[in-house]
Design a protein around this motif. Sequence first.
Motif, PDB file in Angstrom:
ATOM      1  N   UNK A  26       2.911  16.373 -35.056  1.00 18.96           N
ATOM      2  CA  UNK A  26       1.532  16.301 -35.233  1.00 18.96           C
ATOM      3  C   UNK A  26       1.054  15.908 -33.642  1.00 18.96           C
ATOM      4  N   UNK A  27       1.882  14.872 -33.325  1.00 16.02           N
ATOM      5  CA  UNK A  27       1.491  14.502 -31.579  1.00 16.02           C
ATOM      6  C   UNK A  27       1.591  15.834 -30.644  1.00 16.02           C
ATOM      7  N   UNK A  28       2.491  16.450 -31.007  1.00 13.01           N
ATOM      8  CA  UNK A  28       2.972  17.524 -30.030  1.00 13.01           C
ATOM      9  C   UNK A  28       1.866  18.904 -29.968  1.00 13.01           C
ATOM     10  N   UNK A  29       1.148  18.647 -31.280  1.00 14.11           N
ATOM     11  CA  UNK A  29       0.208  19.710 -31.433  1.00 14.11           C
ATOM     12  C   UNK A  29      -1.375  19.256 -30.984  1.00 14.11           C
ATOM     13  N   UNK A  30      -1.477  18.069 -30.912  1.00  9.11           N
ATOM     14  CA  UNK A  30      -2.923  17.560 -30.791  1.00  9.11           C
ATOM     15  C   UNK A  30      -3.790  18.263 -29.658  1.00  9.11           C
ATOM     16  N   UNK A  31      -3.102  18.511 -28.755  1.00  5.10           N
ATOM     17  CA  UNK A  31      -3.899  18.900 -27.514  1.00  5.10           C
ATOM     18  C   UNK A  31      -4.072  20.614 -27.366  1.00  5.10           C
ATOM     19  N   UNK A  32      -3.390  21.095 -28.267  1.00  2.00           N
ATOM     20  CA  UNK A  32      -3.639  22.667 -28.414  1.00  2.00           C
ATOM     21  C   UNK A  32      -2.747  23.478 -27.258  1.00  2.00           C
ATOM     22  N   UNK A  33      -1.973  23.025 -26.323  1.00  2.06           N
ATOM     23  CA  UNK A  33      -1.150  23.469 -25.471  1.00  2.06           C
ATOM     24  C   UNK A  33       0.263  23.331 -25.746  1.00  2.06           C
ATOM     25  N   UNK A  34       0.858  24.276 -25.223  1.00  2.00           N
ATOM     26  CA  UNK A  34       2.302  24.309 -25.163  1.00  2.00           C
ATOM     27  C   UNK A  34       3.265  24.693 -23.802  1.00  2.00           C
ATOM     28  N   UNK A  35       4.380  24.007 -23.909  1.00  4.27           N
ATOM     29  CA  UNK A  35       5.401  24.506 -22.656  1.00  4.27           C
ATOM     30  C   UNK A  35       6.694  24.425 -23.014  1.00  4.27           C
ATOM     31  N   UNK A  36       7.473  24.685 -21.877  1.00 13.51           N
ATOM     32  CA  UNK A  36       9.017  24.896 -22.467  1.00 13.51           C
ATOM     33  C   UNK A  36       9.489  23.351 -22.728  1.00 13.51           C
ATOM     34  N   UNK A  37       8.911  22.590 -21.910  1.00 16.57           N
ATOM     35  CA  UNK A  37       9.470  20.854 -21.978  1.00 16.57           C
ATOM     36  C   UNK A  37       9.104  20.458 -23.429  1.00 16.57           C
ATOM     37  N   UNK A  38       7.871  20.715 -24.272  1.00 15.03           N
ATOM     38  CA  UNK A  38       7.549  20.502 -25.364  1.00 15.03           C
ATOM     39  C   UNK A  38       8.513  20.952 -26.400  1.00 15.03           C
ATOM     40  N   UNK A  39       8.905  22.495 -26.033  1.00 20.75           N
ATOM     41  CA  UNK A  39       9.886  22.793 -27.113  1.00 20.75           C
ATOM     42  C   UNK A  39      11.438  22.368 -26.926  1.00 20.75           C
ATOM     43  N   UNK A  40      11.668  22.016 -25.789  1.00 22.60           N
ATOM     44  CA  UNK A  40      13.013  21.234 -25.523  1.00 22.60           C
ATOM     45  C   UNK A  40      13.022  20.028 -26.181  1.00 22.60           C
ATOM     46  N   UNK A  41      11.955  19.340 -26.246  1.00 22.00           N
ATOM     47  CA  UNK A  41      12.039  17.962 -26.989  1.00 22.00           C
ATOM     48  C   UNK A  41      12.248  17.916 -28.398  1.00 22.00           C
ATOM     49  N   UNK A  42      11.418  19.213 -28.897  1.00 20.25           N
ATOM     50  CA  UNK A  42      11.400  19.360 -30.598  1.00 20.25           C
ATOM     51  C   UNK A  42      12.873  19.979 -30.683  1.00 20.25           C
ATOM     52  N   UNK A  43      13.581  20.620 -29.885  1.00 17.17           N
ATOM     53  CA  UNK A  43      15.005  21.002 -30.369  1.00 17.17           C
ATOM     54  C   UNK A  43      15.880  19.911 -30.202  1.00 17.17           C
ATOM     55  N   UNK A  89       9.872  25.809 -34.398  1.00 18.81           N
ATOM     56  CA  UNK A  89       8.726  25.794 -33.424  1.00 18.81           C
ATOM     57  C   UNK A  89       9.294  25.380 -31.907  1.00 18.81           C
ATOM     58  N   UNK A  90      10.203  24.587 -31.899  1.00 21.55           N
ATOM     59  CA  UNK A  90      11.000  24.047 -30.756  1.00 21.55           C
ATOM     60  C   UNK A  90      11.226  25.556 -29.768  1.00 21.55           C
ATOM     61  N   UNK A  91      12.152  26.353 -30.706  1.00 20.53           N
ATOM     62  CA  UNK A  91      12.875  27.539 -29.943  1.00 20.53           C
ATOM     63  C   UNK A  91      11.597  28.326 -29.433  1.00 20.53           C
ATOM     64  N   UNK A  92      10.468  28.576 -30.242  1.00 22.71           N
ATOM     65  CA  UNK A  92       9.410  29.152 -29.733  1.00 22.71           C
ATOM     66  C   UNK A  92       8.507  28.828 -28.800  1.00 22.71           C
ATOM     67  N   UNK A  93       8.189  27.345 -28.893  1.00 18.95           N
ATOM     68  CA  UNK A  93       7.729  26.924 -27.559  1.00 18.95           C
ATOM     69  C   UNK A  93       8.566  26.897 -26.305  1.00 18.95           C
ATOM     70  N   UNK A 130      14.358  34.509 -40.666  1.00 18.70           N
ATOM     71  CA  UNK A 130      13.234  35.361 -40.317  1.00 18.70           C
ATOM     72  C   UNK A 130      12.101  34.703 -39.665  1.00 18.70           C
ATOM     73  N   UNK A 131      11.683  33.368 -40.012  1.00 21.90           N
ATOM     74  CA  UNK A 131      10.767  32.702 -39.197  1.00 21.90           C
ATOM     75  C   UNK A 131      11.261  32.678 -37.884  1.00 21.90           C
ATOM     76  N   UNK A 132      12.384  32.182 -37.913  1.00 27.78           N
ATOM     77  CA  UNK A 132      12.959  31.861 -36.391  1.00 27.78           C
ATOM     78  C   UNK A 132      13.053  33.162 -35.505  1.00 27.78           C
TER      79      UNK A 132
END
Length: 366
Positions: free
Chosen positions: A323-340, A95-99, A256-258
């Motif tokens: 769950x906190x990352x997903x709660x607002x329904x938006x995504x950006x590269x910084x959220x992805x970086x944090x997850x990675x 999910x982090x790489x996708x975001x 595959x998922x990645x």
Amino acid sequence: MPFGPLAIFVYKLTGHNGWVFFFSLLGITPLAERLGYATEQLAFYTGATVGGLLNATFGNATELIISIYALKRGMLRVVQQSLLGSILSNMLLVLGCAFFSGGLVFHEKEQVFNKATAVVNSGLLLMAVMGLLFPAVLHYTHTEVHFGKSELALSRFSSCIMLLAYATYLFFQLKSQKNLYVPLNEEVSQNEENSDDDEAPEISKWESIIWLSIMTAWISILSEYLVNAIEGASVAWNLPVAFISVILLPIVGNAAEHASAIMFAMKDKLDHSLGVAIGSSTQISMFGIPFCVVVGWIMGRPMDLNFQLFETATLFITVLVVAFMLQDGTSNYFKGLMLILCYLIVAASFFVHVDPSPADETQSKT
């Protein structure tokens, strides 16, 4: 692809577990990715919701096959850790790489996804954490009615409840609340000129099914060699079995998922990315783990939901972060970086984590 037969060849000739494990790992990686491709092609004929479900199911086929072979050999901790690792890898790394990649391609705007779907999946993941938490707490507080038996009985009961909850979720997703699962970009595309974005399948429905069968069978054969070589590889490479099970095995299983999640995010189809990454985590936690407990029950193996304190705490914190990352329904590269970066912390933790032996546990109880 040639590394699969090479793994079998090395096993027959030398029996060097380190190399057998390494070549099996390399051999399974492209198969897992191709399994994802064939599933994606099949999804063209089934629609978005069923397609996402198929993607998650066949994406997890590798982990489930590896787990069943490990169960057969009585390697219960490898089963637990590889399934746990698959959830952590999907939720943080995939999910982090996708975001991150989607955020870089669409850096001028925030990408959006269907918040309602994410909330339902987060709830299911928290229910799975609840199922894993109570047997571990029961074990470590020494409050079982029957020592050693109560947590196993609780695990089997909880597994049946979790499987029932997952079956109800499938009905909810596919029949009852179909419109809840319509991806946002499909609604938007009716107003915008996105017709060129609609892709056509490259292979027929039956070709997809035949390739899925062949690749699942070949993964199944290689998984047996992989599982047999885990302990030997741990000694040969001086790596903890926990690190191999939680970090290395899921990275291969989730190839595959990645690939799919990143491709969808770069096409601004974040709902598909979430369907693959979070859907896959939900399926492993609510179906894969309870399924292995039930299969272990049938085999006479004492597979339970006590994933030890360290692993359960890791999963609990990961689910909360996502769950906190997903709660607002938006995504950006910084959220992805944090997850990675969170995943790197988890990987480092398992690199220095030694799994307690049964002898250590009995000493701590006495």
